[in-house]
Design a protein around this motif. Structure first.
Motif, PDB file in Angstrom:
ATOM      1  N   ALA A  59       0.833  -1.204   0.000  1.00 27.26           N
ATOM      2  CA  ALA A  59       0.000   0.000   0.000  1.00 27.26           C
ATOM      3  C   ALA A  59       0.869   1.256   0.000  1.00 27.26           C
ATOM      4  N   GLU A  60       0.482   2.225  -0.809  1.00 29.43           N
ATOM      5  CA  GLU A  60       1.218   3.489  -0.848  1.00 29.43           C
ATOM      6  C   GLU A  60       1.047   4.218   0.481  1.00 29.43           C
ATOM      7  N   GLY A  61       2.056   5.017   0.793  1.00 27.01           N
ATOM      8  CA  GLY A  61       2.006   5.772   2.034  1.00 27.01           C
ATOM      9  C   GLY A  61       2.772   5.122   3.163  1.00 27.01           C
ATOM     10  N   LYS A  62       3.180   3.864   2.965  1.00 28.01           N
ATOM     11  CA  LYS A  62       3.948   3.147   3.991  1.00 28.01           C
ATOM     12  C   LYS A  62       5.392   2.943   3.528  1.00 28.01           C
ATOM     13  N   VAL A  63       6.285   2.759   4.502  1.00 30.15           N
ATOM     14  CA  VAL A  63       7.693   2.529   4.192  1.00 30.15           C
ATOM     15  C   VAL A  63       7.868   1.256   3.369  1.00 30.15           C
ATOM     16  N   ILE A 103       5.154   7.032   5.688  1.00 21.68           N
ATOM     17  CA  ILE A 103       6.347   7.664   5.131  1.00 21.68           C
ATOM     18  C   ILE A 103       6.687   8.942   5.894  1.00 21.68           C
ATOM     19  N   GLN A 104       5.653   9.699   6.274  1.00 23.24           N
ATOM     20  CA  GLN A 104       5.895  10.941   7.019  1.00 23.24           C
ATOM     21  C   GLN A 104       6.600  10.667   8.341  1.00 23.24           C
ATOM     22  N   ALA A 105       6.230   9.549   8.981  1.00 23.19           N
ATOM     23  CA  ALA A 105       6.850   9.198  10.262  1.00 23.19           C
ATOM     24  C   ALA A 105       8.325   8.854  10.082  1.00 23.19           C
ATOM     25  N   MET A 106       8.658   8.250   8.934  1.00 22.34           N
ATOM     26  CA  MET A 106      10.036   7.856   8.677  1.00 22.34           C
ATOM     27  C   MET A 106      10.930   9.069   8.459  1.00 22.34           C
ATOM     28  N   ALA A 107      10.333  10.190   8.093  1.00 20.48           N
ATOM     29  CA  ALA A 107      11.108  11.407   7.859  1.00 20.48           C
ATOM     30  C   ALA A 107      11.111  12.334   9.063  1.00 20.48           C
ATOM     31  N   ALA A 108      10.352  11.996  10.099  1.00 25.79           N
ATOM     32  CA  ALA A 108      10.249  12.856  11.280  1.00 25.79           C
ATOM     33  C   ALA A 108      11.541  12.823  12.095  1.00 25.79           C
ATOM     34  N   PRO A 109      11.885  13.928  12.759  1.00 26.21           N
ATOM     35  CA  PRO A 109      13.126  13.973  13.559  1.00 26.21           C
ATOM     36  C   PRO A 109      13.190  12.870  14.612  1.00 26.21           C
ATOM     37  N   THR A 142      18.148   7.610   0.650  1.00 25.29           N
ATOM     38  CA  THR A 142      18.773   8.581  -0.253  1.00 25.29           C
ATOM     39  C   THR A 142      18.109   8.506  -1.623  1.00 25.29           C
ATOM     40  N   TRP A 143      17.887   7.283  -2.105  1.00 26.45           N
ATOM     41  CA  TRP A 143      17.195   7.085  -3.377  1.00 26.45           C
ATOM     42  C   TRP A 143      15.799   7.697  -3.310  1.00 26.45           C
ATOM     43  N   CYS A 144      15.106   7.483  -2.213  1.00 25.87           N
ATOM     44  CA  CYS A 144      13.749   8.008  -2.053  1.00 25.87           C
ATOM     45  C   CYS A 144      13.736   9.532  -2.019  1.00 25.87           C
ATOM     46  N   LYS A 145      14.712  10.117  -1.344  1.00 23.39           N
ATOM     47  CA  LYS A 145      14.772  11.581  -1.250  1.00 23.39           C
ATOM     48  C   LYS A 145      15.031  12.208  -2.612  1.00 23.39           C
ATOM     49  N   ARG A 146      15.915  11.583  -3.401  1.00 26.19           N
ATOM     50  CA  ARG A 146      16.205  12.099  -4.741  1.00 26.19           C
ATOM     51  C   ARG A 146      14.971  12.040  -5.633  1.00 26.19           C
ATOM     52  N   ARG A 147      14.122  11.047  -5.384  1.00 29.03           N
ATOM     53  CA  ARG A 147      12.893  10.904  -6.153  1.00 29.03           C
ATOM     54  C   ARG A 147      11.767  11.790  -5.629  1.00 29.03           C
ATOM     55  N   LEU A 149      10.264  11.268  -2.804  1.00 35.56           N
ATOM     56  CA  LEU A 149       9.299  10.412  -2.115  1.00 35.56           C
ATOM     57  C   LEU A 149       9.336  10.596  -0.607  1.00 35.56           C
ATOM     58  N   ILE A 150      10.408  11.201  -0.101  1.00 34.84           N
ATOM     59  CA  ILE A 150      10.558  11.412   1.326  1.00 34.84           C
ATOM     60  C   ILE A 150      11.323  12.713   1.539  1.00 34.84           C
ATOM     61  N   ALA A 151      10.997  13.402   2.611  1.00 34.68           N
ATOM     62  CA  ALA A 151      11.580  14.732   2.823  1.00 34.68           C
ATOM     63  C   ALA A 151      12.999  14.686   3.377  1.00 34.68           C
TER      64      ALA A 151
END
Length: 367
Positions: A59-63, A103-109, A142-147, A149-151
């Motif tokens: 499902a989209e939206g998950k890591v 995904i938002q949680a994975m990018a949180a501080p 890193t791949w996700c950030k370049r795309r 997909l993640i902040a």
């Protein structure tokens, strides 16, 4: 309890005793939050369910969706097969720990602390594997950030727990002699190949007979796909001549003439037992690669000459220049020159000429 299976990677089974006393197995795909139940083994729906799960994107939206996309990316596909295999193993760990997060949680501080704790917990068992898992997580993010997909890549600032300096871990001739006294011929051949070529264990296990081309060995590192060419020393030539005839397509084989286990279990066991009998401590099989580099540099080989035989990066060969260089062609020419200079019939004269040329260039540079 899980058991091995010939089904796709990630499928495992758990036994369950029914009320009737019958013991059956239920299949699952994956671990942790992303685990999928496949049903009872042998049931009509088992393989239908497995095929459905394998086709379906998380499902989209998950890591877990990010992991799935990264595995199917062009960048991942460019990795060497062995690296892909190792990355998948580490990504399974990432999936089990973080796959169910948004995904938002994975990018949180706050996730940084969770990554540190995850690393520290794994480090209790294996610091190197803990660092590797975090490294692969960082590569994926890193791949996700370049795309886009993640902040943020919260794994980028997580350092290593393992540190090792093996520079002083060099095999001496006495160490080699002690090992060989307790090694059968197949293990002795393998050890001489390791210390005379600098190839890693996995490369030696897969080394084909076609790699031996006259005075040089030409092959490709499994770890990174880099072409290498190594001049055959007189000592190595003697071992090559000793090798028994075999129908195997591999250079190095077990005493029965069959190839060693590709995963290295057999050679590791034989090497470990021989080291124990020889009372060799503090030295590993991989230290033979470092010994090769140390001995060649001591012979006067330059860093670039050595790198072309080991698969390390060549200084200054970056960007557009590296894309125009046929590494195999350069490596073979380098190995042929080294053989002529160090091992050929006119090696003494070739070495003196080479030293004179180097001294002249150094003097001109100094002037």
């Amino acid at each position: 309890m899980s058991s091995r299976t010939t089904l796709p990677k990630g499928v495992w089974f758990q036994k369950k005793r029914l009320a009737t006393g019958e013991v059956v197995r239920y299949g699952y795909l994956g671990r942790g939050a992303g685990m999928e139940a496949l049903g009872r083994e042998g049931s009509p729906d088992f393989h239908t369910r497995l095929a459905e799960v394998l086709r379906r994107a998380p499902a989209e939206g998950k890591v877990s969706h990010l992991i799935w996309r990264y595995k199917g990316s062009t960048e991942f596909g460019k990795l060497a097969p062995l690296t892909q295999r190792d990355y998948r193993r580490q990504l399974d760990k990432v999936q089990a720990k973080f796959g169910g997060l948004r995904i938002q949680a994975m990018a949180a501080p706050q996730i940084s602390d969770h990554i540190f704790r995850w690393r520290d917990e794994m480090a209790k068992t294996s610091p190197r594997q803990a660092d590797y898992a975090v490294s692969v997580l960082g590569a994926m993010l890193t791949w996700c950030k370049r795309r886009g997909l993640i902040a943020e890549n919260r794994a980028s600032g997580v350092g290593d727990t393992y540190s090792s300096n093996r520079r002083g871990k060099v095999w001496s001739p006495a160490d080699e002699e002690a090992l060989h006294k307790h090694a059968h011929d197949s293990l002795r051949h393998f050890a001489v190949f390791a210390i005379e070529t600098g190839l890693a264990q996995q490369d030696l296990l897969a080394l084909p007979k076609t790699a031996i081309r006259g005075n040089v060995i030409v092959t490709r590192r499994l770890k990174n796909g880099t072409d290498v060419a190594i001049p055959i020393s007189p000592r190595l030539a003697n071992v090559i001549n000793e090798l028994p005839q075999s129908d195997s397509g591999h250079v190095l084989n077990k005493p029965d003439g069959k190839p060693w286990d590709a995963k290295g279990n057999g050679i590791r066991s034989a090497f470990r037992d021989a080291c124990a009998l020889a009372k060799i401590v503090g030295l590993t099989f991989h230290d033979q690669r470092g010994t090769y580099v140390t001995r060649r540099r001591s012979m006067g080989w330059t860093a670039e000459e050595t790198a072309l035989t080991t698969g390390h990066k060549v200084a200054g060969e970056q960007g557009a220049q590296s894309s125009y260089v046929d590494r195999q062609t350069v490596a073979i020419a380098n190995a042929e020159r080294l053989w002529a200079r160090c091992y050929g019939p006119d090696s003494e004269q070739a070495l003196q000429t080479d030293l004179q040329t180097r001294n002249k260039k150094a003097a001109q540079k100094g002037g």
